[in-house]
Motif scaffolding. Structure first.
Motif, PDB file in Angstrom:
ATOM      1  N   GLU A   1       5.081  -0.179  -8.912  1.00  0.00           N
ATOM      2  CA  GLU A   1       5.352   0.016  -7.479  1.00  0.00           C
ATOM      3  C   GLU A   1       6.033   1.360  -7.205  1.00  0.00           C
ATOM      4  O   GLU A   1       7.049   1.432  -6.517  1.00  0.00           O
ATOM      5  CB  GLU A   1       6.191  -1.137  -6.937  1.00  0.00           C
ATOM      6  CG  GLU A   1       5.491  -2.486  -7.040  1.00  0.00           C
ATOM      7  CD  GLU A   1       6.316  -3.647  -6.485  1.00  0.00           C
ATOM      8  OE1 GLU A   1       7.488  -3.425  -6.113  1.00  0.00           O
ATOM      9  OE2 GLU A   1       5.789  -4.769  -6.426  1.00  0.00           O
TER      10      GLU A   1
ATOM     11  N   ASN B   1       2.070  -1.312  -4.946  1.00  0.00           N
ATOM     12  CA  ASN B   1       1.918  -2.038  -3.694  1.00  0.00           C
ATOM     13  C   ASN B   1       0.789  -1.328  -2.951  1.00  0.00           C
ATOM     14  O   ASN B   1       0.745  -0.098  -2.920  1.00  0.00           O
ATOM     15  CB  ASN B   1       3.206  -1.998  -2.876  1.00  0.00           C
ATOM     16  CG  ASN B   1       4.216  -3.019  -3.350  1.00  0.00           C
ATOM     17  OD1 ASN B   1       3.859  -4.089  -3.841  1.00  0.00           O
ATOM     18  ND2 ASN B   1       5.498  -2.689  -3.228  1.00  0.00           N
TER      19      ASN B   1
ATOM     20  N   TYR C   1      -2.893  -3.650  -8.911  1.00  0.00           N
ATOM     21  CA  TYR C   1      -2.190  -3.626  -7.635  1.00  0.00           C
ATOM     22  C   TYR C   1      -1.537  -4.991  -7.411  1.00  0.00           C
ATOM     23  O   TYR C   1      -1.895  -5.984  -8.060  1.00  0.00           O
ATOM     24  CB  TYR C   1      -3.148  -3.283  -6.486  1.00  0.00           C
ATOM     25  CG  TYR C   1      -4.393  -4.140  -6.450  1.00  0.00           C
ATOM     26  CD1 TYR C   1      -4.428  -5.329  -5.731  1.00  0.00           C
ATOM     27  CD2 TYR C   1      -5.549  -3.768  -7.148  1.00  0.00           C
ATOM     28  CE1 TYR C   1      -5.563  -6.121  -5.708  1.00  0.00           C
ATOM     29  CE2 TYR C   1      -6.689  -4.551  -7.132  1.00  0.00           C
ATOM     30  CZ  TYR C   1      -6.692  -5.731  -6.407  1.00  0.00           C
ATOM     31  OH  TYR C   1      -7.802  -6.519  -6.390  1.00  0.00           O
ATOM     32  N   HIS C   2      -0.571  -5.030  -6.501  1.00  0.00           N
ATOM     33  CA  HIS C   2       0.176  -6.251  -6.231  1.00  0.00           C
ATOM     34  C   HIS C   2      -0.207  -6.817  -4.868  1.00  0.00           C
ATOM     35  O   HIS C   2      -0.451  -6.058  -3.922  1.00  0.00           O
ATOM     36  CB  HIS C   2       1.683  -5.976  -6.230  1.00  0.00           C
ATOM     37  CG  HIS C   2       2.215  -5.492  -7.544  1.00  0.00           C
ATOM     38  ND1 HIS C   2       3.550  -5.190  -7.746  1.00  0.00           N
ATOM     39  CD2 HIS C   2       1.593  -5.271  -8.737  1.00  0.00           C
ATOM     40  CE1 HIS C   2       3.731  -4.813  -9.001  1.00  0.00           C
ATOM     41  NE2 HIS C   2       2.551  -4.840  -9.613  1.00  0.00           N
TER      42      HIS C   2
ATOM     43  N   THR D   1       1.118 -11.181  -8.480  1.00  0.00           N
ATOM     44  CA  THR D   1       0.895 -11.905  -7.232  1.00  0.00           C
ATOM     45  C   THR D   1       1.535 -13.283  -7.277  1.00  0.00           C
ATOM     46  O   THR D   1       1.660 -13.898  -8.336  1.00  0.00           O
ATOM     47  CB  THR D   1      -0.615 -12.036  -6.939  1.00  0.00           C
ATOM     48  OG1 THR D   1      -0.814 -12.608  -5.636  1.00  0.00           O
ATOM     49  CG2 THR D   1      -1.316 -12.906  -7.976  1.00  0.00           C
TER      50      THR D   1
ATOM     51  N   TRP E   1       6.832 -12.846  -2.069  1.00  0.00           N
ATOM     52  CA  TRP E   1       7.656 -11.944  -2.859  1.00  0.00           C
ATOM     53  C   TRP E   1       9.132 -12.314  -2.702  1.00  0.00           C
ATOM     54  O   TRP E   1       9.456 -13.332  -2.128  1.00  0.00           O
ATOM     55  CB  TRP E   1       7.383 -10.490  -2.460  1.00  0.00           C
ATOM     56  CG  TRP E   1       7.721 -10.100  -1.053  1.00  0.00           C
ATOM     57  CD1 TRP E   1       6.997 -10.361   0.066  1.00  0.00           C
ATOM     58  CD2 TRP E   1       8.860  -9.346  -0.619  1.00  0.00           C
ATOM     59  NE1 TRP E   1       7.604  -9.836   1.174  1.00  0.00           N
ATOM     60  CE2 TRP E   1       8.762  -9.204   0.783  1.00  0.00           C
ATOM     61  CE3 TRP E   1       9.960  -8.783  -1.272  1.00  0.00           C
ATOM     62  CZ2 TRP E   1       9.722  -8.523   1.540  1.00  0.00           C
ATOM     63  CZ3 TRP E   1      10.905  -8.092  -0.521  1.00  0.00           C
ATOM     64  CH2 TRP E   1      10.786  -7.969   0.862  1.00  0.00           C
TER      65      TRP E   1
END
Length: 480
Positions: free
Chosen positions: A170, A210, A232-233, A282, A286
């Protein structure tokens, strides 16, 4: 009982079946994933962070020799174990000129061996996140590669099997993409020199961002040729949001994961076609998730939908945050017993294969259905498995599959429902009305319920699961 759960209990008595016909394209696949698709993460978080969510869950202290942990991880083999998180970008590796490193986020080489050995014992693939901020002075500077090189040299010299190295977590707002691309190229050169045999060479993976399309495209344009997978998140919800339980049961919430994976997957494919797309981190929310929500049966509506929708977008790995740690863990950090989502993941892996098929139907948005060629270990070639979820709190849905007749319509059904009557926020789950729990440390029987062609498929309110059509004889599922 919460007002949310009480409302659901009242609604269960209002159900009335609705009949629909679904069409599945048995001749073409719309998405292709991988055998390691169902994956999971460890994080670096210390006990003091958001206590008690991360108690004894850090990759630095977790008991990696716990036989139940090894056993349950192995049941998701050959999935990936990704070690990542923000603290990975302050971690030091206790090797070479950096030994001894200061207490804190210090990875000793004894611990490094234990981590590799855990993955070997569980037959899972280790993906380790490297510190991308070490020695970096500002956004437009390069990192100091000496500690990373020392770890890579040690790993290669000791012939430790590592599936891949990830770089950064991130950092899309902290590093210029051009400079980060240069660093990826540097690490690729190191890996190629240390592992001249391509058959044992670790992958290079990242940037674990992100979602930021501009950053991703610029990075891949310059360094895509040096990378194997782009991560990616995705977190559709926020752990501190008191409305999260209600949000999970909405189409707008559930649509987020698949639509974002489609967009980023397209960017990756168009910019660097040789690079796989991965959801590297994921969960349903969060900020370590939400206790009583993201570790309960309720989370499974998001989890099953996300697993299926992302796989349909040709993404090759789906790394759940976490196997152990936080309030979104698959296994209870104190007992190592499975939460409901673990069983959902296990059935997905056992039943759903790698080819995903197009489902067409004029049905309510509350009934969501996906289809895939069945896992070859579950059935012979030609078999199809559907995944379904009903987010309506009062209506049952009855449906048939167009084109399946005679013994093709015979099936095995796997209906998952809350382990506690009247609430979805249960830490247990039922499979075909039987509680799923370990028996002497081993998984219970998770066989489906056989149904003949004469009986209709009925999905009750607020349930999800799978249906295996062993005799579907789908053309696309009969091909390699």
């Amino acid at each position: 009982m919460s007002s949310f759960a009480t409302h659901l209990l009242a609604c269960f008595f209002l159900s009335a079946a609705r009949a629909d016909e679904l069409s599945i394209d048995f001749n073409n696949a719309i998405g292709m994933t991988s055998d390691g698709y169902v994956s999971f993460n460890f994080d670096w978080h210390l006990n003091s962070e958001e206590s008690p969510a991360w108690y004894n869950s850090s990759v630095l202290v977790l008991d990696l020799k716990n036989p139940q942990l090894v056993y349950l991880a192995s049941q998701l083999s050959p999935g990936h174990l990704r070690v990542g998180g923000s603290e990975g970008d302050v971690a030091i590796y206790d090797v070479g000129t950096h030994s001894p490193c200061k207490p804190g986020f210090c990875m000793s080489m004894d611990r490094w061996h234990e981590l590799v050995e855990f993955c070997q014992a569980a037959k899972i693939r280790l993906v380790f996140g490297l510190n991308a901020m070490y020695g970096r002075k500002n956004k437009t500077s390069h990192f100091d590669s000496t500690n990373t090189q020392a770890l890579l040299e040690y790993t290669a010299k000791n012939k430790l099997p590592v599936y891949g190295f990830e770089f950064g977590n991130e950092l899309q707002s902290k590093i210029d993409p051009s400079y980060m691309a240069d660093d990826y190229i540097t690490i690729r050169q190191m890996i190629n020199e240390l592992w001249p045999d391509s058959s044992t060479r670790p992958w290079l993976i990242g940037p674990d961002e992100n979602p930021n399309e501009d950053f991703l495209k610029k990075l891949l344009q310059k360094a895509g040729y040096a990378m194997n997978a782009s991560t990616y998140h995705i977190y559709p919800g926020y752990g501190l949001d008191p409305h999260l339980p209600q949000q999970i049961l909405t189409s707008s919430y559930l649509n987020k994961e698949g639509s974002l994976a489609a967009k980023l997957g397209k960017d990756i494919n168009e910019t660097a076609p040789n690079v796989e797309g991965w959801v590297g981190e994921t969960a349903a929310a969060w900020h370590s998730g939400r206790n009583g929500t993201t570790n309960t049966f309720l989370s499974g509506f998001w989890y099953l939908d996300a697993l299926a929708s992302v796989a349909s977008q040709n993404q090759k790995a789906f790394c759940r945050q976490t196997l152990v740690g936080g309030n979104y863990e698959l296994l209870n950090k104190n007992t190592t017993d499975p939460y409901p989502d673990y069983f959902t993941a296990l059935l997905f892996k056992r039943l759903m294969g790698m080819k995903f098929l197009q489902v067409k139907a004029n049905i309510s948005d509350d009934l969501r259905v996906y289809a895939a060629c069945s896992n070859p270990e579950a059935a012979e070639a030609g078999a199809v498995t559907t995944a379904f979820l009903n987010i309506n709190n009062s209506t049952s849905f009855s449906f048939t599959i167009a084109g399946l007749s005679g013994d093709q319509a015979d099936r095995e059904e796997f209906h998952l429902s809350s382990g506690e009557e009247g609430t979805l926020q249960s830490s247990t789950v039922k499979l075909n009305n039987k509680i799923l729990q370990l028996q002497d440390g081993k998984l219970p029987d998770m066989s489906g319920m056989s149904q003949s062609r004469e009986s209709p498929i009925v999905v009750k309110p607020l349930t999800y699961g799978y249906i295996l059509f062993k005799n579907a004889n789908a053309a696309v599922c009969s091909k390699n």
